[in-house]
Motif scaffolding. Structure first.
Motif, PDB file in Angstrom:
ATOM      1  N   THR A 755     -25.832  -4.892  15.822  1.00  0.00           N
ATOM      2  CA  THR A 755     -26.925  -5.816  15.948  1.00  0.00           C
ATOM      3  C   THR A 755     -27.314  -5.906  17.377  1.00  0.00           C
ATOM      4  O   THR A 755     -27.978  -6.202  18.163  1.00  0.00           O
ATOM      5  CB  THR A 755     -27.196  -7.144  15.815  1.00  0.00           C
ATOM      6  N   PHE A 756     -26.327  -5.025  17.973  1.00  0.00           N
ATOM      7  CA  PHE A 756     -26.153  -4.130  19.341  1.00  0.00           C
ATOM      8  C   PHE A 756     -25.106  -3.288  20.248  1.00  0.00           C
ATOM      9  O   PHE A 756     -25.066  -2.994  18.709  1.00  0.00           O
ATOM     10  CB  PHE A 756     -25.661  -5.353  20.145  1.00  0.00           C
ATOM     11  N   ALA A 757     -25.771  -2.516  20.697  1.00  0.00           N
ATOM     12  CA  ALA A 757     -25.675  -1.433  21.194  1.00  0.00           C
ATOM     13  C   ALA A 757     -23.982  -1.206  21.518  1.00  0.00           C
ATOM     14  O   ALA A 757     -23.625  -1.757  22.715  1.00  0.00           O
ATOM     15  CB  ALA A 757     -25.895  -0.648  22.194  1.00  0.00           C
ATOM     16  N   HIS A 758     -22.772  -0.608  20.625  1.00  0.00           N
ATOM     17  CA  HIS A 758     -21.698  -0.190  20.740  1.00  0.00           C
ATOM     18  C   HIS A 758     -21.377   0.129  22.472  1.00  0.00           C
ATOM     19  O   HIS A 758     -22.082   1.333  22.109  1.00  0.00           O
ATOM     20  CB  HIS A 758     -20.781  -0.393  19.989  1.00  0.00           C
ATOM     21  N   ASP A 759     -20.333  -0.319  22.939  1.00  0.00           N
ATOM     22  CA  ASP A 759     -20.243   0.399  24.004  1.00  0.00           C
ATOM     23  C   ASP A 759     -19.487   2.171  24.218  1.00  0.00           C
ATOM     24  O   ASP A 759     -18.475   2.493  24.406  1.00  0.00           O
ATOM     25  CB  ASP A 759     -20.065  -0.680  25.472  1.00  0.00           C
ATOM     26  N   GLY A 760     -18.411   2.091  22.562  1.00  0.00           N
ATOM     27  CA  GLY A 760     -17.409   3.134  22.509  1.00  0.00           C
ATOM     28  C   GLY A 760     -16.481   2.349  22.265  1.00  0.00           C
ATOM     29  O   GLY A 760     -14.923   3.517  22.065  1.00  0.00           O
ATOM     30  N   THR A 761     -15.585   1.324  22.634  1.00  0.00           N
ATOM     31  CA  THR A 761     -14.098   0.885  23.468  1.00  0.00           C
ATOM     32  C   THR A 761     -13.809   0.952  22.341  1.00  0.00           C
ATOM     33  O   THR A 761     -14.035   0.547  20.844  1.00  0.00           O
ATOM     34  CB  THR A 761     -14.177  -0.243  23.519  1.00  0.00           C
ATOM     35  N   GLN A 762     -13.128   1.559  21.685  1.00  0.00           N
ATOM     36  CA  GLN A 762     -11.880   1.742  21.195  1.00  0.00           C
ATOM     37  C   GLN A 762     -10.878   0.381  20.676  1.00  0.00           C
ATOM     38  O   GLN A 762      -9.822   0.392  21.823  1.00  0.00           O
ATOM     39  CB  GLN A 762     -11.229   3.195  20.601  1.00  0.00           C
ATOM     40  N   LEU A 763     -10.239   0.023  19.766  1.00  0.00           N
ATOM     41  CA  LEU A 763      -8.526  -0.379  19.579  1.00  0.00           C
ATOM     42  C   LEU A 763      -7.750  -0.195  18.157  1.00  0.00           C
ATOM     43  O   LEU A 763      -8.406  -0.116  17.230  1.00  0.00           O
ATOM     44  CB  LEU A 763      -9.240  -2.197  19.126  1.00  0.00           C
ATOM     45  N   LEU A 764      -7.132   0.313  18.806  1.00  0.00           N
ATOM     46  CA  LEU A 764      -6.096   0.533  17.286  1.00  0.00           C
ATOM     47  C   LEU A 764      -5.361  -0.502  17.088  1.00  0.00           C
ATOM     48  O   LEU A 764      -3.952  -0.794  17.975  1.00  0.00           O
ATOM     49  CB  LEU A 764      -5.119   2.442  18.337  1.00  0.00           C
ATOM     50  N   LYS A 765      -5.088  -0.989  15.684  1.00  0.00           N
ATOM     51  CA  LYS A 765      -4.393  -2.158  14.909  1.00  0.00           C
ATOM     52  C   LYS A 765      -3.944  -1.883  13.868  1.00  0.00           C
ATOM     53  O   LYS A 765      -4.337  -0.792  13.273  1.00  0.00           O
ATOM     54  CB  LYS A 765      -5.323  -3.391  15.849  1.00  0.00           C
ATOM     55  N   THR A 766      -3.885  -2.997  13.425  1.00  0.00           N
ATOM     56  CA  THR A 766      -3.306  -2.748  11.723  1.00  0.00           C
ATOM     57  C   THR A 766      -3.987  -3.276  11.226  1.00  0.00           C
ATOM     58  O   THR A 766      -4.293  -4.720  11.987  1.00  0.00           O
ATOM     59  CB  THR A 766      -1.516  -3.217  11.747  1.00  0.00           C
ATOM     60  N   ILE A 767      -4.726  -2.987  10.084  1.00  0.00           N
ATOM     61  CA  ILE A 767      -5.708  -3.695   9.279  1.00  0.00           C
ATOM     62  C   ILE A 767      -5.369  -5.018   8.874  1.00  0.00           C
ATOM     63  O   ILE A 767      -4.472  -5.130   7.935  1.00  0.00           O
ATOM     64  CB  ILE A 767      -6.677  -2.414   8.410  1.00  0.00           C
ATOM     65  N   ASP A 768      -6.240  -5.815   9.232  1.00  0.00           N
ATOM     66  CA  ASP A 768      -5.860  -7.193   7.951  1.00  0.00           C
ATOM     67  C   ASP A 768      -7.269  -7.205   6.638  1.00  0.00           C
ATOM     68  O   ASP A 768      -7.738  -6.759   7.023  1.00  0.00           O
ATOM     69  CB  ASP A 768      -6.587  -8.442   8.868  1.00  0.00           C
ATOM     70  N   GLY A 769      -6.148  -7.590   5.204  1.00  0.00           N
ATOM     71  CA  GLY A 769      -7.229  -7.517   4.654  1.00  0.00           C
ATOM     72  C   GLY A 769      -7.231  -6.377   3.483  1.00  0.00           C
ATOM     73  O   GLY A 769      -7.967  -6.609   2.759  1.00  0.00           O
ATOM     74  N   TYR A 770      -6.303  -4.729   4.130  1.00  0.00           N
ATOM     75  CA  TYR A 770      -6.256  -4.273   3.195  1.00  0.00           C
ATOM     76  C   TYR A 770      -5.488  -3.584   2.822  1.00  0.00           C
ATOM     77  O   TYR A 770      -4.348  -3.870   4.013  1.00  0.00           O
ATOM     78  CB  TYR A 770      -7.121  -2.878   3.789  1.00  0.00           C
ATOM     79  N   THR A 771      -5.337  -3.513   1.327  1.00  0.00           N
ATOM     80  CA  THR A 771      -4.169  -3.388   0.565  1.00  0.00           C
ATOM     81  C   THR A 771      -4.639  -1.782  -0.542  1.00  0.00           C
ATOM     82  O   THR A 771      -5.694  -1.984  -0.968  1.00  0.00           O
ATOM     83  CB  THR A 771      -3.635  -4.229   0.146  1.00  0.00           C
ATOM     84  N   GLN A 772      -3.621  -1.276  -1.111  1.00  0.00           N
ATOM     85  CA  GLN A 772      -3.765  -0.721  -1.876  1.00  0.00           C
ATOM     86  C   GLN A 772      -2.598  -0.919  -3.011  1.00  0.00           C
ATOM     87  O   GLN A 772      -1.353  -1.192  -2.531  1.00  0.00           O
ATOM     88  CB  GLN A 772      -3.465   0.821  -1.246  1.00  0.00           C
ATOM     89  N   THR A 773      -3.748  -0.415  -4.575  1.00  0.00           N
ATOM     90  CA  THR A 773      -2.022  -0.542  -5.952  1.00  0.00           C
ATOM     91  C   THR A 773      -2.145   1.437  -6.681  1.00  0.00           C
ATOM     92  O   THR A 773      -2.961   2.021  -6.047  1.00  0.00           O
ATOM     93  CB  THR A 773      -2.642  -1.515  -6.279  1.00  0.00           C
ATOM     94  N   TYR A 774      -0.972   0.834  -7.097  1.00  0.00           N
ATOM     95  CA  TYR A 774      -0.657   2.246  -7.680  1.00  0.00           C
ATOM     96  C   TYR A 774       0.298   1.844  -8.810  1.00  0.00           C
ATOM     97  O   TYR A 774       1.546   1.647  -8.633  1.00  0.00           O
ATOM     98  CB  TYR A 774       0.188   3.322  -6.986  1.00  0.00           C
ATOM     99  N   ASN A 775      -0.531   2.225 -10.022  1.00  0.00           N
ATOM    100  CA  ASN A 775       0.044   1.670 -11.806  1.00  0.00           C
ATOM    101  C   ASN A 775       0.469   4.109 -12.406  1.00  0.00           C
ATOM    102  O   ASN A 775      -0.931   3.644 -12.228  1.00  0.00           O
ATOM    103  CB  ASN A 775      -0.464   0.775 -12.139  1.00  0.00           C
ATOM    104  N   GLY A 776       1.173   3.416 -12.564  1.00  0.00           N
ATOM    105  CA  GLY A 776       1.279   5.074 -13.004  1.00  0.00           C
ATOM    106  C   GLY A 776       2.508   5.202 -13.995  1.00  0.00           C
ATOM    107  O   GLY A 776       3.410   4.607 -14.120  1.00  0.00           O
ATOM    108  N   VAL A 777       2.367   6.016 -14.835  1.00  0.00           N
ATOM    109  CA  VAL A 777       3.044   6.245 -16.685  1.00  0.00           C
ATOM    110  C   VAL A 777       3.796   7.635 -16.533  1.00  0.00           C
ATOM    111  O   VAL A 777       2.946   8.055 -16.901  1.00  0.00           O
ATOM    112  CB  VAL A 777       2.777   5.442 -18.152  1.00  0.00           C
ATOM    113  N   ASP A 778       4.647   7.945 -16.850  1.00  0.00           N
ATOM    114  CA  ASP A 778       4.857   9.216 -17.157  1.00  0.00           C
ATOM    115  C   ASP A 778       5.348   9.537 -17.869  1.00  0.00           C
ATOM    116  O   ASP A 778       6.980   8.740 -18.851  1.00  0.00           O
ATOM    117  CB  ASP A 778       5.544   9.878 -15.687  1.00  0.00           C
ATOM    118  N   PHE A 779       4.939  10.643 -18.990  1.00  0.00           N
ATOM    119  CA  PHE A 779       5.561  10.960 -20.878  1.00  0.00           C
ATOM    120  C   PHE A 779       6.186  12.407 -20.516  1.00  0.00           C
ATOM    121  O   PHE A 779       5.200  12.969 -20.206  1.00  0.00           O
ATOM    122  CB  PHE A 779       4.645  10.219 -21.723  1.00  0.00           C
TER     123      PHE A 779
END
Length: 991
Positions: A755-779
């Protein structure tokens, strides 16, 4: 660098690793076990003599509990003789030791009144110590199973691994394959070369070079369940080269295929477009030799190798008069040398040298859209000492202690210079880069990289200490590694001006209107440091084995001072940079527990239940420093232009507007404080992975084992750059993208905007609320070579998902693999990602835009030894096709990025995903490769082997990539299919 903190960390790790040091091992194997009498009682004092062509004979004596061990063994075949007065002498033959393998022997000696010699050749194929997922491939396998003859094709024959290309007869061996395992990204992979950590320190996960395939004695691939000696959570590749023994041995070989040895599998839809033939090989030839033997018998040995691999490829044929259009030529030249010196039974030293040189003509990241002058010449700039130099010493002071210390220098450098201009830090280009966005088409000069210099020093050491009858038998291991790397990169887009014309549709025509990216060169240098220590205990109590350990990793970095000029002709809009250097990162120190157990259900080493828990930390990532380095990241200003005189040069007076600055750049003279304010660093934690592995393995008949293994992983603490000060509440509905296609159906996708024009300022940070999961089986099933055949087969079923749970997780999005751009962060589109499959996209090394993730895969390879010195080898692949995601590109009425959006390169607009990744896929992939070999013995003059390989026998032309942007005129155009059936001829002389 925070020197004081770093030195304190080093001291603590040294204390933790106490007697000795080590992180990366050669993954040497061992033979251990128990000797009992006929009543099952331990038999101490038995003399064991171990013999092999790999080493000089070794002797040991069983301890009070009848235990024995031979450790630090190179891969190969061994025999062991067990003798004690009053008992029958037993000789165990054909004991094969693999890289990192543990062979357990249970020996029974019977009382006798006369001397008797018994030959035993029945050793378990099950490794009773192994708790994770790993596979080893010995020299016989590498010689007789058909492959593209590089380590990357062996990696894909490991359960749980996906790769971004299909190598037919060596067609892809001139570039590094992108490979991914168990939900982890390519950057999580690691390479070890003869015990030295050789992973590219800045292009994480990449190999520093290309290799001589015939130089390997064995290749081991690990994809999870690692003990504390391994940091990486991705695929770990251990490459072990040959070594000389007391027998003089030599090999010379030549492998060849060309256009006349191929079939044609051009898809019908390309033929209808006037394409005569699709992608294929022009010629591939691979020639080289190796030789090794004693300089002083039992004391000094030397081995050396040389190989040349020429890989020439064609793109599509569209003109019958001119014939095939040459895409690129790659020449790989490898030189190896290794010397071993045995001062005595307690001391062995080793020196190694390897140089892998690559020269490439015509490399480009999107050749179909590039003019010839924009394609790269690749080679070495010659700015640092090249090669991998290694030194190692092993000390065995007594029968329960082994010490190893290694040093490695890894000299990695390369350059990419386009035909249209040889640009380097010392000779900048004077030609701008031009991109016609409508076609799309690249013109004039292009992306220039010269040099990339990444020299590294790696020191690691370890100690193994064995203790019997201490509540069981223990194998303690202490290790330490210190690695220091320097990374210097020069790169530029043309002369610093990237002109993106959004109107012109004629290549070579006058520029009309669009945007200019006046961009500073990259000419930065950073230093990277890592120290690691670990302690493990392999504790055996009858049928139960516990693997207990932990590791400590500490890393940090710093930026060196550097200067870059203003973009030529546009210094009125953006200045040059004089950078004093800085260190804005912190020291990352993490402790990772590793716990595993195996249980021998039947007590004979043939039926094993396994379990393992491992925590992996990514630790310090070099990007944490280079992100804050104005000479290491692209930064500049985006300018609108209208050409007033019909030429191909844009001058400052033809600039019509300033869209904005990006990458930390700002109006006026460069100011470090201002740059830091625009490139902020927030709270960062190390990315963490928790892994659980449960498996079962049973040797059902002699030498044939069946196994099943389940792996669960959770990934957390992802770090990336986000727009500073932006929350989901700052977005509002901005429209609905609609699209209709007779094959793909109708799409109506709402999207939002700031809703506004962002000035391009960036922030390097650890993201909140994001995860990944993996499930696998090998025969799987594996059978070592016996009774004339060998087998390695597996089925992998797997699922990986991304999870968004509020916060700023909506900023974690996927790229489309084109021009290094990412899909725009948009809260309205999170539903296409949340609890949906994810796949990493290839974005380099000759392959972009492939999403390699198959939810089911079957692969099998084997060798059958026929009469008359004939052998038959095969490899079959059948897997789910690659995902085919669909993206839309949004532009404003002028064809420019819409106001308020974060700026994107190449005058292209936002990208939005039209449906979850994996919703649609290309056809399933099937290939069958066969190898037939015939050996001709020449009595005392050696032997000749003649080999014929046939790849893609059924001549499949499965599509592996199409144009996936629905807003381009070329949408759904076939971009790549499997290369056609090819025959390769091979000749080898050995003595």
């Amino acid at each position: 660098m925070k020197l004081k903190t770093f030195l304190v960390t080093i001291a603590l790790l040294a204390v933790a690793a106490a007697p000795v040091l080590a992180q990366v091992s050669t993954r040497a194997g061992s033979i251990y076990g128990k000797v009992n009498d006929d009543k099952g009682q331990p038999l101490p004092g038995v003399t064991i003599t171990l013999e092999s062509t790999e080493i000089q004979p070794q002797t040991s004596t069983t301890g009070p509990a009848g235990g024995f061990r031979f450790a630090n063994l190179p891969p190969g075949m061994y025999s062991a003789t067990f003798s004690i007065e009053g008992f029958t002498e037993v000789r165990q033959e054909e004991v094969r030791v693999s890289v990192g393998g543990e062979v357990q022997l249970q020996i029974t000696l019977n009382p006798t009144l006369t001397e008797e010699f018994v030959v035993v050749a029945d050793t378990p194929v099950v490794d009773t110590k192994k708790t994770g997922n790993e596979s080893s491939f010995n020299r016989e396998y590498l010689d007789k199973v058909p492959s593209g003859r590089d380590p990357w094709v062996i990696i894909e024959q490991t359960p749980g691994v996906d790769n971004d290309r299909i190598n037919i007869a060596g067609s892809e061996s001139g570039q590094q394959t992108g490979f991914f395992a168990r939900g982890a990204s390519f950057t999580d992979n690691a390479w070890n070369y003869d015990g030295v950590n050789a992973t590219d320190p800045l292009s994480l996960g990449a190999s520093p070079t290309y290799y001589d395939f015939d130089a390997f004695e064995e290749i081991q691939i690990m994809s999870g369940g690692s003990d504390a000696s391994v940091q990486a959570k991705g695929v770990v590749v251990n490459l072990v080269t040959k070594r000389a023994g007391n027998k003089l041995e030599a090999n010379a070989s030549y492998y060849f295929t060309n256009e006349s040895l191929q079939s044609d599998n051009t898809p019908e839809e390309l033929i209808e477009l006037g394409v005569l033939r699709s992608n294929r090989i022009d010629q591939v030839y691979d020639v080289g030799f190796d030789i090794g033997g004693p300089i002083v018998k039992d004391r000094l040995f030397a081995w050396g190798a040389w190989r040349r691999n020429q890989i020439d490829l064609f793109t599509r044929v569209t003109d019958p008069n001119t014939g095939l259009s040459l895409s690129d030529k790659t020449k790989l030249t490898d030189l190896n040398f290794k010397a071993n010196f045995n001062a005595n039974a307690a001391n062995e030293s080793q020196f190694g040298y390897f140089d892998g040189a690559k020269e490439k003509d015509g490399r480009g990241f999107d050749p179909p859209t590039q003019a010839e002058e924009t394609l790269w010449q690749q080679g070495s700039p010659g700015t640092i000492l090249e090669g991998i130099w290694t030194g190692q010493h092993t000390l065995i002071p007594n029968d329960h202690t082994i010490l190893n210390a290694r040093y490695g220098y890894i000299g990695l450098s390369f350059e990419l210079s386009p035909n249209g201009g040889n640009c380097a830090a010392s000779t900048p280009c004077d030609i701008p880069m031009i991109f016609l966005a409508v076609i799309p088409h690249w013109e004039d000069t292009s992306f220039n990289v010269s040099p990339i210099d990444r020299p590294s020093h790696d020191f690691n050491a370890d100690m193994n200490w064995f203790k019997e009858n201490w509540g069981g038998d223990h194998e303690f291991k202490f290790g330490f590694e210190y690695k220091a790397s320097e990374g210097h990169t020069f790169s530029s887009y043309g002369n610093g001006a990237l002109i993106a014309d959004v109107v012109q549709t004629t290549p070579g025509g006058p520029l009309i209107a669009g945007a200019i990216y006046a961009q500073r060169f990259i000419n930065g240098t950073m230093n990277y440091y890592r120290a690691s220590g670990y302690v493990t205990d392999t504790w055996r109590m009858d049928r139960l084995t516990l693997n207990l350990g932990f590791r400590v990793d500490s890393g940090s970095g710093e930026n060196q001072a550097s200067s870059v000029p203003a973009p030529a002709g546009f210094d009125a809009f953006i200045s040059g940079v004089d950078f004093a250097g800085n260190d804005r990162s912190k020291v990352y120190t993490d402790i990772s527990p590793r716990l595993g157990a195996t249980y021998d259900i039947t007590g004979d080493g043939r039926t094993i239940l396994r379990g393992n828990y491992a925590r992996y930390y990514d630790g310090y990532v070099p990007f944490y420093d280079t992100y804050a380095n104005p000479t290491y990241v692209y930064n500049g200003v985006i300018l609108g232009f209208t050409n007033s005189n019909g030429d191909r040069v844009i001058t400052p007076d033809e600039v019509t507007r300033v869209f904005g600055y990006y990458g930390g750049a700002a109006p006026g003279p460069f100011d470090q404080a201002q740059f830091d304010a625009l490139k902020r660093i927030g709270d960062i934690e190390s990315a963490v992975t928790d892994e659980f592995v449960v498996g079962f393995e049973r040797e059902v008949v002699r030498d044939l084992a069946l196994y099943v293994s389940f792996t669960h992983r959770t990934y957390d603490n992802f770090t990336q750059t986000v727009p500073f000060g932006v929350t989901p509440e700052d977005y509002a509905p901005a429209g609905v993208f609609t699209f209709s296609h007779p094959e793909f159906g109708d799409f109506s996708v709402p999207f939002s905007d700031l809703t506004f024009a962002h000035d391009g300022t960036q922030l390097l940070k650890t993201i909140d609320g994001y995860t990944q999961t993996y499930n696998g089986v090998d025969f799987g099933a594996r059978k070592r070579m016996s009774n004339n055949f060998m087998l390695n087969a597996f089925v992998t079923l797997q699922r990986q998902k991304a999870h968004y749970d509020g916060g700023d997780s909506f900023f974690v999005v996927s790229g489309d693999g084109i021009n290094l751009r990412t899909v725009y962060a948009d809260p309205a589109l999170v539903s296409f990602y949340d609890d949906q499959p994810y796949a990493f996209v290839s974005g380099g090394s000759g392959k972009t835009g492939v999403f390699p993730f198959a939810e089911w895969t079957f692969r099998a390879s084997g060798i059958y030894q026929l009469p008359w010195d004939l052998s038959l080898g095969g490899f079959v692949r059948y897997q789910q096709g690659f995902p085919q995601p669909l993206f839309a590109e949004l532009l404003d009425d002028e064809g420019n990025p819409a106001p308020g959006n974060l700026f994107n390169f190449y005058a292209q607009g936002r990208l939005i995903l039209l449906e979850p990744i994996g919703t649609r896929r290309y056809d399933n992939i099937f290939t069958l490769d066969l190898n037939v070999q015939k050996v001709f013995e020449l009595s005392n003059y050696g032997r000749i082997t003649v080999a014929v390989d046939v790849f893609n026998i059924t001549n499949e032309n499965t599509v592996v990539q199409r144009q996936r942007r629905v807003t381009t005129a070329s949408f759904n155009e076939l971009q790549e299919n499997l290369s056609p059936r090819a025959v390769r001829l091979g000749f080898k002389y050995s003595f």
